[in-house]
Design a protein around this motif. Structure first.
Motif, mmCIF file in Angstrom:
data_model
loop_
_atom_site.group_PDB
_atom_site.id
_atom_site.type_symbol
_atom_site.label_atom_id
_atom_site.label_comp_id
_atom_site.label_asym_id
_atom_site.label_seq_id
_atom_site.Cartn_x
_atom_site.Cartn_y
_atom_site.Cartn_z
ATOM 1 N N PRO A 127 -13.116 7.320 0.481
ATOM 2 C CA PRO A 127 -13.825 6.888 -0.730
ATOM 3 C C PRO A 127 -12.892 6.630 -1.922
ATOM 4 O O PRO A 127 -13.139 5.702 -2.701
ATOM 5 N N VAL A 128 -11.808 7.421 -2.035
ATOM 6 C CA VAL A 128 -10.860 7.180 -3.128
ATOM 7 C C VAL A 128 -10.256 5.788 -2.978
ATOM 8 O O VAL A 128 -10.109 5.041 -3.945
ATOM 9 N N TYR A 129 -9.931 5.437 -1.723
ATOM 10 C CA TYR A 129 -9.336 4.133 -1.484
ATOM 11 C C TYR A 129 -10.329 2.980 -1.666
ATOM 12 O O TYR A 129 -9.938 1.847 -1.924
ATOM 13 N N ALA A 130 -11.623 3.280 -1.547
ATOM 14 C CA ALA A 130 -12.606 2.248 -1.868
ATOM 15 C C ALA A 130 -12.432 1.827 -3.330
ATOM 16 O O ALA A 130 -12.501 0.648 -3.669
ATOM 17 N N TRP A 131 -12.173 2.804 -4.186
ATOM 18 C CA TRP A 131 -11.930 2.508 -5.608
ATOM 19 C C TRP A 131 -10.600 1.808 -5.822
ATOM 20 O O TRP A 131 -10.500 0.879 -6.609
ATOM 21 N N VAL A 132 -9.575 2.263 -5.099
ATOM 22 C CA VAL A 132 -8.259 1.607 -5.220
ATOM 23 C C VAL A 132 -8.381 0.131 -4.849
ATOM 24 O O VAL A 132 -7.898 -0.749 -5.560
ATOM 25 N N ASN A 133 -9.086 -0.144 -3.745
ATOM 26 C CA ASN A 133 -9.306 -1.533 -3.329
ATOM 27 C C ASN A 133 -9.988 -2.329 -4.419
ATOM 28 O O ASN A 133 -9.634 -3.467 -4.705
ATOM 29 N N TYR A 134 -11.012 -1.695 -4.996
ATOM 30 C CA TYR A 134 -11.812 -2.357 -6.013
ATOM 31 C C TYR A 134 -10.959 -2.671 -7.241
ATOM 32 O O TYR A 134 -11.050 -3.750 -7.819
ATOM 33 N N LEU A 135 -10.085 -1.731 -7.603
ATOM 34 C CA LEU A 135 -9.320 -1.891 -8.841
ATOM 35 C C LEU A 135 -8.073 -2.751 -8.672
ATOM 36 O O LEU A 135 -7.785 -3.602 -9.503
ATOM 37 N N THR B 170 -0.603 -0.231 -1.230
ATOM 38 C CA THR B 170 -1.360 0.824 -1.928
ATOM 39 C C THR B 170 -1.261 2.155 -1.192
ATOM 40 O O THR B 170 -1.596 3.190 -1.749
ATOM 41 N N VAL C 250 -6.451 13.201 -8.339
ATOM 42 C CA VAL C 250 -7.098 12.026 -7.756
ATOM 43 C C VAL C 250 -6.802 11.899 -6.264
ATOM 44 O O VAL C 250 -7.697 11.621 -5.464
#
Lengths: 263, 296
Positions: A122-130, A137, B34
């Motif tokens: 889920p953290v990487y879902a945000w990284v992808n989005y940003l 990444t 994070v």
């Protein structure tokens, strides 16, 4: 007593060489087999040396190699930027926080990479989005993976010098905190920083779990994929990657030796 | 491993903790929050999350046959390779300490162990496929020259016995690295003292060196266990059919598109792994502390 000791020394020598020979065969055999396997097909190694042809024949592999090299560089950079100033700062100004920082740095040893992947998704879902889904990444996750090893190396380096006295002397002569870190402390822990960097590169070059499960490409993922189309080639690349890691870690151990010798 | 003893900082300049000082640690703490703390919380929370909020069902599902089997096999694989690795590694480490300290032999073997202990994952799986795979170097040699068929009883390299063999390859060098400092802590004078008092070699090992080395040996074995239990890449590259061990089960749950809700089961299994590894590492730390007291 002296005869006893001589007999024991002789027995120990026989024992030592017997054990080391058996271990040597067990540990060298797979490496020899890799060499033999990868030279069965004449063109494999020359293809590996010819970058344009390699990139044309196995585009996935070329992409994986470039990604891993980029990741190694970025992870080393991020690790240094994050860890070195923090370690120095905590030593100088916040000794009370050292146990916490140490605990956080060693925590990844207790959390297997496969578990970290589960939580990172889920953290990487945000990284992808940003910032997009580039393989680079993975740097963020890899920096966490190398924390325990890098922290140990840097902490050992800092323990070997008297950081506080050095900093006080520099401060007394009018240096700012940035000058203290970059021009006074850093040159004194150069070898520790270098060994942290070597360990980081070796670890990143060998990482598979996180990249594979987050569907990114790196060297190991590419090698694993390659095995399905060309077993010979995948073994050749494995061996080449291994030799690279070997050289890096050997340099590291030689470096460690000379550092200890100097102290 | 914790061999670096920290010199206590001089108490003279007692630092005042000001908000400004705390700011210096913010980047590091934010980053770790994070990319390490939040993922850990995601696993813990997800293990207890269902459609309608809190549920025990994911954790309860760990009791299902195939998951219990996977945990049992993971524990067995880790225990067996840790035991083999610990014994063989200790013998190898002892062979090294009988050599001249600081001599070339010791330097080379220690450096090689450092490399081989790190040498895991996909590369290692392929190394063994090239060695004893179906058309591997050793397999072919044995078949053509000695008439021995390694795989008469089935292709075991891609199953648990194969995993055990391959894991041993990185467990033994790891043992050499972590156990060597303890062996170095043994003083030759203790042996001389035993001999002056009329003790035999057997008595020296069972009454003096053995008990002193026991905590270090057990601690190192626990570290090897955690190492094998956490390993994923080697198994992933070697085993393509079925998910015999927990990390591969987690992979199955993560990549499963057939059954939704498997995701949280994956988190429950991940939590199970963390619990096992955390218990083992706590044991390791305690034993390590005891070792440091006796042999440091």
């Amino acid at each position: 007593m002296a005869g006893l000791r001589a007999r024991r020394a002789r027995r120990q020598r026989v024992f030592r060489w017997a054990v080391l020979s058996v271990a040597g065969v067990f540990f060298l055999l797979p490496l020899v087999a890799m060499l033999e396997f990868s030279t069965r097909d004449g063109g494999t190694w020359s293809l590996l040396a010819d970058w344009p042809r390699l990139a044309a024949t196995y585009p996935d592999l070329a992409e994986g190699i470039l990604a891993s090299l980029g990741l190694a560089a970025l992870t080393t950079l991020l690790m240094l930027v994050l860890l070195v100033p923090t370690a120095i700062w905590v030593r100088l100004r916040l000794p009370g926080m050292r146990p916490l920082v140490e605990f956080l740095c060693l925590l990844p040893l207790t959390i297997p990479a496969i578990v970290l992947v589960v939580g990172l998704a889920p953290v990487y879902a945000w990284v992808n989005y940003l910032i997009g889904g580039s393989s680079l990444t993975l740097t963020f996750a890899y920096t966490i993976l190398v924390l325990p090893y890098a922290y140990r190396a840097i902490d050992a380096g800092l323990s070997a010098i008297d950081v506080r006295t050095l900093a006080e002397a520099a401060r007394g002569l009018g240096a700012g905190w940035t000058t203290v870190m970059v021009r006074v402390v850093l040159p004194n822990i150069r070898s520790a920083v270098l060994s942290a960097a070597f360990l980081t590169v070796a670890l990143v070059l060998g990482e598979f779990t996180i990249a594979s499960l987050l569907n990114r490409t790196n060297l190991q993922v590419a090698i694993n994929l390659l095995a399905k189309s060309s077993a010979t080639m995948s073994v050749a690349v494995s061996l080449a990657a291994l030799i690279l890691a070997f050289v890096l870690l050997l340099l590291l151990s030689l470096f460690g030796e000379s550092r200890r010798a100097r102290r | 491993m914790a061999t670096v003893s920290d010199r206590p900082d001089p108490p003279a300049a007692k630092p005042r903790v000001r908000a400004g000082s705390l700011l210096g640690t913010v980047p590091f703490l934010a980053y770790v929050a994070v990319f390490l703390i939040i993922p850990t919380l995601v696993v813990v929370v997800g293990a207890f999350a269902g459609d309608g909020g809190f549920t025990w069902s994911n954790v309860a599902a760990l009791g299902e046959g195939y998951i219990l089997d996977a945990f049992a096999r993971s524990v067995a694989l880790s225990a067996v390779t840790a035991a083999i690795g610990a014994v063989l590694g200790a013998v190898l480490a002892y062979a090294l300490v009988t050599a001249r300290p600081g001599g070339p032999l010791r330097r080379v073997v220690t450096a090689a162990s450092g490399v081989l202990a790190q040498f895991g994952g996909v590369t290692l799986a392929f190394a063994f496929i090239a060695t004893i795979g179906l058309s591997g170097f050793v397999t072919v040699f044995l078949r053509d020259h000695l008439g021995i068929d390694l795989y008469a009883g089935g292709v075991w390299l891609f199953e648990l016995p194969g995993l055990a063999l391959v894991y041993t390859y990185f467990q033994v060098p790891l043992m050499v690295i972590v156990f060597l400092p303890a062996l170095d802590g043994i003083r030759p004078q203790w042996r001389e003292a035993t001999e002056s008092l009329g003790g035999s070699t057997w008595q020296y090992w069972t009454r003096v060196a053995g008990p002193l080395l026991a905590p270090a040996f057990l601690g190192s074995a626990l570290l090897l266990f955690a190492n094998a239990f956490s390993a994923y890449a080697t198994a992933a590259a070697l085993v393509s059919q079925g998910n015999p061990i927990v990390p591969l089960q987690i992979r199955g749950a993560l990549t499963s598109e057939v059954v939704l809700g498997q995701q949280n089961l994956g988190k429950a299994m991940a939590l199970g792994m963390v619990v096992v590894v955390a218990v083992v590492m706590t044991g390791y730390t305690l034993l390590q502390r005891r070792t440091a007291r006796w042999l440091g």
